[in-house]
Design an enzyme around this catalytic site. Structure first.
Site, short mmCIF file in Angstrom:
data_model
loop_
_atom_site.label_atom_id
_atom_site.label_comp_id
_atom_site.label_asym_id
_atom_site.label_seq_id
_atom_site.Cartn_x
_atom_site.Cartn_y
_atom_site.Cartn_z
N GLU A 64 -11.27 -0.45 -3.85
CA GLU A 64 -10.72 0.04 -2.58
C GLU A 64 -9.50 0.89 -2.92
OE1 GLU A 64 -9.28 -3.16 -0.12
OE2 GLU A 64 -8.27 -4.14 -1.78
N ASP B 9 0.81 -1.22 0.00
CA ASP B 9 0.00 0.00 0.00
C ASP B 9 0.85 1.27 0.00
OD1 ASP B 9 -2.15 -1.80 0.35
OD2 ASP B 9 -1.98 -1.68 2.52
O1 FUB Z 1 -3.17 -3.70 3.11
C1 FUB Z 1 -4.47 -3.97 3.56
C2 FUB Z 1 -5.45 -3.63 2.49
O2 FUB Z 1 -5.16 -4.38 1.34
C3 FUB Z 1 -5.42 -2.22 2.02
O3 FUB Z 1 -6.00 -1.34 2.88
C4 FUB Z 1 -6.10 -2.38 0.71
O4 FUB Z 1 -6.03 -1.29 -0.13
C5 FUB Z 1 -5.41 -3.60 0.19
O5 FUB Z 1 -4.20 -3.31 -0.42
#
Ligand code: FUB
Length: 734
Positions: free
Chosen positions: A498, A327
């Site tokens: 997301e 991330d």
């Molecule tokens: O790293 C945890 C979660 O996985 C992140 O918040 C999302 O964007 C995905 O990458």
């Protein structure tokens, strides 16, 4: 005469030893152990008195580095042995440490027959000071010296950790008194750490204190107070280094409560500690499963990065090679790239049932050239978040922006009460901290993956993910919403989304995001564009296709640095079988004249500027033909990769290597060629090629040959096999 014997072969033949089961009592091993070292320095006299109990061996890992962090591993013997250094734990703890890149020093120490306590800890501290004083001679990194030990060795290891600065326990063994004997982390394997607690707190102490009476030189009964001097627990204070504890639940020699008691006292004092109670583990027996050895090396790795200041060179993908990182939010502050990733922490259950996304803290990294990276250590830890659940391991994708001279770090986390995720902030005067964590979460933001844009007029906007994307303007304090949130993903095609990221380029706003475009698929990266930060956004297309390694997530950020645009994203390069342990990568990204994004193809080569004299990892190739790539060390994937040339014609090309103005005179190759090989090296701008003949050698070695072609300036390097077969770790021109 120098009393150092260098043994190039690390295979120990200790035929005279009594065979004992590997990892059995005392940690003694089978007589023939293949120690995973590249070099052994045997019988170093660390006290200068030529006594057997003051001899120490040092093993260097097979992995080649300029210097190695050190672990001093101490044998167990109930303090009765003065010469067990060549026998204990070599095939288990010592090999795991070597495989993970640690040099291991195994000192003897005085037994309870030779001298009474504190002679034993004086010896260990003398050995540690010696290692720091002679670091350059043995290629050791004096800034990281940890201890480890089994049973009474676990006691001495723990005592060395808790008694830093305790004058009575320092001693003068071997001198070197201007060097520190403090340790940077400690591992305690089944150690007795509180000899006044051997009956685990029972009203009546029925314990047979014979070994500790022998080392103290007087009886326990009636002298209970004096025995406290022997306890590692006596000296605990908040400044102690991190300690990892392993204890078997059915240990019938040192009771299991020693481990949990130590853990509780360290934890109470605020010392970082981890406890592994090994189900069915005895005193050595069943203790050394790979997952436990990994937990030890992971713990040490973490202790190293926590110290901060770690610098490493990559220049290729993945860019972060000291820990798992995901991330990535990349920002340009103070003319450097700062990288704020999340941090995947491998969990103990390695096979099959790992909990996902175990993330308890954030590191920040920086680089001026996208090649040399500095890990500034942990900036926010879940245990320090006033509003957060301190054990939720839910510190997901973060963000950091600058406004009015302050740096605002935003992070998702599980709140103390209630369900789901909230977003908090931490504020600093510097991009690398220290960050002051705000007492409460941001009101009105329920979700994950915050992204913030500070617009040209100073107005700031926050967007996050939680049942779609929502966004709102931030007040000038950057810590409160300035109005009700609006939905932003209404015009985007269906499918899970997301990890939004907002940026502005040439007057247009971009909202980019990971998107599962096909049922049952994984995430690609897509985007929309708008004339306003809070939309409406029009869907525009794909930035990067789904990960070729099958990594389900792909979180990202896009940043302009020194006139070029870069896409930071993640795959699972160091964890091919578990895609929740991820690693940050970076590739260039380009734009069409109308502002739309040109699809980015992930590369191994990445974007880092590399000089011909660097160790060029050609396994991070730009193009490959026939040759294959594999991990260098199956037990330590962070050691990186190698290229395998199996048949004539196998070839790799590695682009953009800077030969500078002066043509190199020689070429160095770190290779292994059991049956010999001839490799051809071509540099794009040079008129001739160069064939390097490698004699048969089944071990990793650096081959050096004069290099005749006149190579200058920015060139591509191609390596191909003419005959034989070879494995290449790196190539370098000097
Ligand atoms: O790293 C945890 C979660 O996985 C992140 O918040 C999302 O964007 C995905 O990458």
């Amino acid at each position: 005469m120098k009393k150092i014997l260098i043994l190039l072969s690390c295979l120990l033949g200790a035929a005279g030893l009594q065979a004992q089961p590997a990892g059995g009592f005392g940690g003694f091993q089978m007589p023939k152990i293949d120690v995973h070292c590249s070099q052994k320095f045997a019988d170093i006299d660390y006290a200068g008195d030529d006594q057997v109990y003051h001899k120490m061996d040092i093993y260097l890992p097979r992995m080649q580095k300029e210097t190695y962090p050190v672990v001093v591993h101490i044998y167990g013997s109930a303090w009765y042995s003065n010469n067990s250094k060549g026998m204990a734990d070599l095939g288990t703890i010592v090999n795991a440490l070597l495989d993970a890149g640690y040099a291991v020093a195994t000192p003897n120490h005085r037994s309870s027959m030779d001298a009474k306590f504190p002679a034993q800890i004086h010896d260990i501290k003398g050995a540690i000071r010696f290692l720091r004083a002679h670091a350059a001679e043995y290629r050791l990194d004096p800034s990281f010296v940890a201890t480890s030990g089994f049973s009474s060795g676990g006691h001495l290891s723990s005592l060395a950790a808790t008694s830093g600065g305790v004058a009575e326990l320092e001693g003068e063994v071997g001198g070197n008194l201007s060097f520190s004997s403090r340790v940077n982390a400690a591992c305690d394997w089944s150690g007795p750490v509180d000899l006044n607690y051997m009956s685990c707190g029972a009203a009546e102490d029925t314990w047979n204190h014979a070994p500790e009476e022998a080392v103290m030189g007087f009886s326990y009964k009636g002298n209970e107070e004096r025995f406290k001097a022997l306890n590692a627990t006596t000296y605990i204070d908040p400044a102690d280094p991190p300690v990892v504890i392993f204890h078997g639940t059915v240990d019938n020699v040192v009771p299991c409560c020693q481990g949990s008691h130590f853990y509780e006292l360290l934890d109470k004092a605020g010392v970082r500690t981890e406890l592994y109670l090994v189900e069915g583990g005895g005193h050595g027996m069943n203790m050394y499963a790979e997952k436990n050895l990994r937990a030890m090396t992971n713990f040490l790795d973490k202790a190293r990065v926590e110290k901060g200041g770690g610098t490493f060179v990559t220049g290729t993908n993945p860019v972060i090679t000291n820990i798992f990182s995901a991330d990535p939010t990349a920002r340009v502050f103070e003319d450097k790239i700062y990288l704020y990733p999340s941090h995947d922490i491998p969990t103990v259950n390695w096979n099959g049932d790992q909990p996902w996304f175990c993330m308890s803290d954030y590191h920040v990294f920086s680089s001026e050239d996208l090649t040399h990276w500095t890990d500034h250590g942990i900036i926010v830890d879940q245990k320090d978040v006033p509003w957060g659940n301190p054990t939720a391991n839910s510190m997901w994708a973060p963000e950091c922006v600058q406004k009015n001279g302050k740096y605002y770090f935003y992070f998702p986390n599980a709140p103390k009460s209630g369900r789901g995720f909230a977003v908090g902030a931490a504020v600093s005067d510097k991009p690398y901290g220290p960050f002051e964590i705000q007492p409460t979460q941001l009101q009105g933001v329920m979700g994950i993956d915050p992204t913030v844009l500070v617009d040209d007029d100073g107005a700031a906007y926050i967007i996050w993910s939680g049942m779609g994307f929502s966004g709102a303007r931030l007040k000038d304090n950057m810590l409160e919403l300035d109005g009700a949130p609006v939905r932003l993903d209404g015009a985007f095609p269906a499918g899970q989304k997301e990890g939004p990221f907002i940026f502005k380029r040439a007057g247009k706003y971009y909202l980019t995001y990971p998107w599962v475009r096909e049922r049952g698929g994984t995430e690609c990266l897509a985007y929309g564009m708008s004339d306003n930060p809070l939309g409406p956004y029009e869907y525009k297309g794909i930035i990067m296709k789904e990960s070729p390694t099958g990594c389900w997530t792909n979180h990202h950020s896009i940043v302009e640095y020194k006139g070029e645009w870069y896409l930071f994203y993640h795959h699972n390069d160091f964890s091919p079988t578990f895609d929740k342990n991820r690693s940050v990568r970076v590739d260039r990204i380009g734009f069409n004249p109308d502002g739309t994004i040109i699809e980015v193809i992930p590369t191994w080569r990445g974007v880092g500027y590399l000089k011909a004299s660097d160790e060029l990892n050609i396994d991070r190739y730009s193009e490959i033909e026939g040759a294959t790539v594999d991990y260098l060390d199956e037990f330590n994937l962070f050691a990186g990769w190698k290229t395998l040339f199996a048949k004539p014609g196998d070839k790799v090309r590695f682009n953009e290597v800077d030969f500078g103005k002066k043509a190199p005179r020689k070429v160095l190759l770190r290779v292994k060629a059991p049956a010999g090989a001839v490799l051809r090296i071509s540099v794009s701008g040079a008129k001739r090629e160069m064939d390097v003949t490698l004699p048969a050698n089944g071990e990793w070695a650096v081959a050096e040959t004069p290099f005749k072609p006149k190579a200058r300036g920015m060139q591509d390097v191609t390596v191909s096999l003419l005959s034989g077969s070879a494995e290449v770790d790196w190539i370098s021109f000097r």
